[in-house]
Write a protein that holds these residues in place. Structure first.
Motif, mmCIF file in Angstrom:
data_model
loop_
_atom_site.group_PDB
_atom_site.id
_atom_site.type_symbol
_atom_site.label_atom_id
_atom_site.label_comp_id
_atom_site.label_asym_id
_atom_site.label_seq_id
_atom_site.Cartn_x
_atom_site.Cartn_y
_atom_site.Cartn_z
ATOM 1 N N VAL A 25 0.866 -1.180 0.000
ATOM 2 C CA VAL A 25 0.000 0.000 0.000
ATOM 3 C C VAL A 25 0.898 1.223 0.000
ATOM 4 O O VAL A 25 1.819 1.313 0.817
ATOM 5 N N ARG A 48 0.892 5.320 0.216
ATOM 6 C CA ARG A 48 0.078 6.507 0.500
ATOM 7 C C ARG A 48 0.824 7.772 0.153
ATOM 8 O O ARG A 48 1.956 7.989 0.594
ATOM 9 N N ILE A 99 -1.844 -1.187 -3.825
ATOM 10 C CA ILE A 99 -2.988 -0.344 -3.494
ATOM 11 C C ILE A 99 -2.449 1.064 -3.302
ATOM 12 O O ILE A 99 -1.487 1.261 -2.563
ATOM 13 N N SER A 115 -2.031 -0.233 -10.286
ATOM 14 C CA SER A 115 -2.569 -0.716 -9.015
ATOM 15 C C SER A 115 -3.795 -1.601 -9.175
ATOM 16 O O SER A 115 -4.408 -1.651 -10.239
ATOM 17 N N VAL A 158 -8.596 0.496 3.199
ATOM 18 C CA VAL A 158 -7.585 -0.556 3.083
ATOM 19 C C VAL A 158 -8.017 -1.745 3.936
ATOM 20 O O VAL A 158 -7.937 -2.904 3.503
#
Lengths: 155, 155, 155, 155, 155, 155, 155, 155
Positions: A85, A87, A112, A130, A140
């Motif tokens: 993931v 961010r 992600i 993604s 998430v």
């Protein structure tokens, strides 16, 4: 069917507690997930190289030593992950986050991306690689609950 | 010793003619190099998806279609490259450039990063994965002349 | 910048001349593309195994011999390809086409899916692994012209 | 000789309880097998993307979001599997099942195909890549008992 | 569609001229095939190690030196091949031929096995990894003509 | 049978003309071999980094810059090679030569080690990973003539 | 230093109890080894395919079904192994054993060959790819004790 | 966040107790690390081959047998490691240490080099492939504490 342990690496922005939100959500949901992340102490992350290996007068080499040392952790945890993931927050260039995303994509990891709406166009290439694009940490957790247990609120 | 053809992919910033500078330098030096690059026409790059596959009302999907189409080119050329050069310019987020760098690094490609001095700290992780960090296009040509032919000015 | 030869494998439906349309388009556009495809002669494709290796009373083994022989071609050409196009037509189960798509995706090939609108939902998983979804052969040519030469009508 | 845990992914048709039959057979035989499968709740599987990431007016993007999300689970479980079983049922196109089979084959996984006799010819390519073709779930359990423990009824 | 050059490695028995038969057939058919093979001069193959690197009193090390030297050729040519044909003849243990077949299979090469009918049971594992099993060299040519050009006598 | 071009990387000691000897031998024998090597100009090899990228007061970083730049050439040529020859000379630590050998071995390259008799014990691990151990450059040519053409003096 | 579990696959001859000898030796020495092997019940190994999947009139297909089924076990266990031991006995062609050795070598596994002295020349290629050649099962135990614990009788 | 077990292989010099220092530091810090190393008993390491497999009159083959046997351990442990530390001591050629480093680098392992200041120039290529260069064992412990737990003295 026994629970596989899912390894999820949380890359990117280290200035908010978004990882803690996800950790809490995973614990509350009792999901078989092991989270990992980069070192989130900003100063330690910047200085680890010189702190252990000796000072550098040149900032570039100060940074190089630290970045190489941090890469031991990053590379290992990304390679071990089932899901990565990334961010993107409000501030900073965050090129290392996009770099992590590229690594993850090339390694065939499930990616992600979490970003603010205003960054959609700038992140179009990263998002195209993604499996999901989210705005909030709780999403998430919802994705993990669905992907791991088939749990989907309302279904 | 016969000349191997070296394939070099020039990723990143598409708003200056830095690629043309490198192309000229390579031609002048007679180096056995084949250069490749992303599509540098900004509007075409943004709209290729909808232009060929049909319009999208939602900008996110407009961008997704285009980014996926561009990825056919990017992935193929990076996978084929011996060396990947990523240039970070002044403007824009340039997350796709850092993403390309991450892909290249994970694929074991030789990475050269070109950036302005003020970006050194923000690019420390990307540079740590590189084999060389330069500021100017002519340096890329010098590196290629050295790496391919062993030619080094003054030696 | 010298032209890389792009290898494109055209998988799927063998009952129309869609491959010929693409071949013509590529030739007209002068694109540096080498096309490949499965053997499109239906009877030869079904009987190649027994025709060369000897008859089989059991249809299943008749088919097995032929499928194994065809796989020599398919596997080699898909592995060699930069891009794999899979077309789903109107008739037949076409499980071998979807199978080719899965192979291509796992091998990290760039996948283009061509299908009729009514198959969108049934092909959602295959399309999710693709870089582009088209309806008509000429769109494949347009994608290649853009991806290879950066040519986009109207830009 | 200690028991290795064998991971078996059960792909394909989600409209009968064939997976449960296999699970019961494995438990009864006390085999060291961990089964995995896609999310079998049809509506959840279709809607997971929009349910978590937000609605889409366009069915194609509704499906894309869901398929991408499901791929996180599918890719991970197939990559982790020692054996992939793909069952083709009576209805539906089942292109995603054939796609999974192609992925598994390309990744060098051991593939077992389960299908009705009337599909033999249409599945000849998929079967040619398999290590066994069965008609009934109990045969999968028998194969596992043999492959894992060398147990074969009558021997 | 331009002709891809197909590389075919002919492994196994070196006491008949079966390779020459195939070479003639390929030339007569004008197939775009490059054949390769181990060194077929028996004595040279056995003595190459000591002939170049110096004598060994111990036959085992005499053989080891030669086998290692021959492996440079074998490994390279098998790795470069699209198709590996392994022929088992009448005499000798031929464990090196079966070894080559195992290597080829593990490397995902397309394997064709040529053997006499009486060896079918002893070669069942090797054949199970193959894409075709033949008895005569001309069948190899027929397979190549079909796989490469779609040419099949009678079709 | 058409001649495959064999790529041979000559690593190690850069203080004698051993590479030239091999080049002459290959030319005299008319072997289809393309040789490659590191940059053999000692000073250029040491200073390439600072010469192109700017001076460093610290010798360690001076060396780091140069070594990283040289690695672009080394990694590419070793990865492209069919055979890697590593020669250990009389002087110097030559840890980079052993390092190259380790890289080549891990990448599955065919390794030939050239060393003086007195180094046999110290090089036992490196030699154990090799396909041949020689003392003189002409032996490399003999190995190539045998491996490529099956030519062996006296046979 | 915690004990890693070493996985050792014992391939080859299934007509003596050599595997049991090794198992006893490992247990006596308390080594952290997990042994695996093919199914050693000769008839079950031959008939597993038809026993589970249905009879075949043609012996070749009877054998093919069984060999494919056995390959599920063999491939998985070899891929999971750290070390593959292949024993060549007195009788039978044992091409499947040599095939396993070739697979193991190509997969980079550590290979130990066990054979009778009279087979040295016929096994020279297989031995050249090995890390050790032994005659007796107890030597395998000694190698494991040394490699895993550094234990060597007399040292 | 559960603790991943980090595997660290300590290669190189076997004449001091530097590995014990690291082991103590890791235990004191309670780090989730499993250390591994080559066999450090010099005589056993040299003689393992002949001790188990039988004597060799020729020292080169005595050494070859031993090196091949030791490679079973080395290859396995390096392939299993997350981090490889290579220490260069004062004496000996240590080409096997540099060889291990090359293997580790090619396998994408995180490499830490430990050396005395006077070897910096001779180790420049090896260090260029590393993530950190240290002088003392305690620094390895500090790096591990930082990389694994984010612990950095003073931060």
């Amino acid at each position: 069917m026994a629970d596989k342990i899912w390894r999820v690496y949380l890359s990117g922005e280290i200035h908010t507690d978004w990882r803690t939100e996800i950790a809490r959500g995973i614990e509350a949901a009792g999901l078989p997930v092991v989270l990992s992340a980069p070192v989130t102490h900003h100063a330690a992350s910047d200085d680890c190289g010189v702190a252990i290996l000796g000072p550098e007068a040149d900032k570039a080499w100060h940074d190089r030593k630290g970045a190489l040392m941090n890469s031991i952790r990053t590379k290992t945890l990304i390679e071990n992950a089932d899901i990565v993931v990334v961010r993107f927050g409000e501030e900073y260039k965050q090129w290392n986050a996009a770099f992590d995303a590229g690594m993850a994509a090339a390694l065939g990891k499930n990616l992600i991306v979490m970003h603010r709406p205003e960054h959609a166009h700038a992140l179009k290439e990263v998002c195209a690689a993604s499996s999901a694009v989210v705005e909030r940490p709780e999403q998430v957790v919802e994705i993990l609950a669905y992907v791991i247990r088939g749990e989907l609120s309302g279904y």
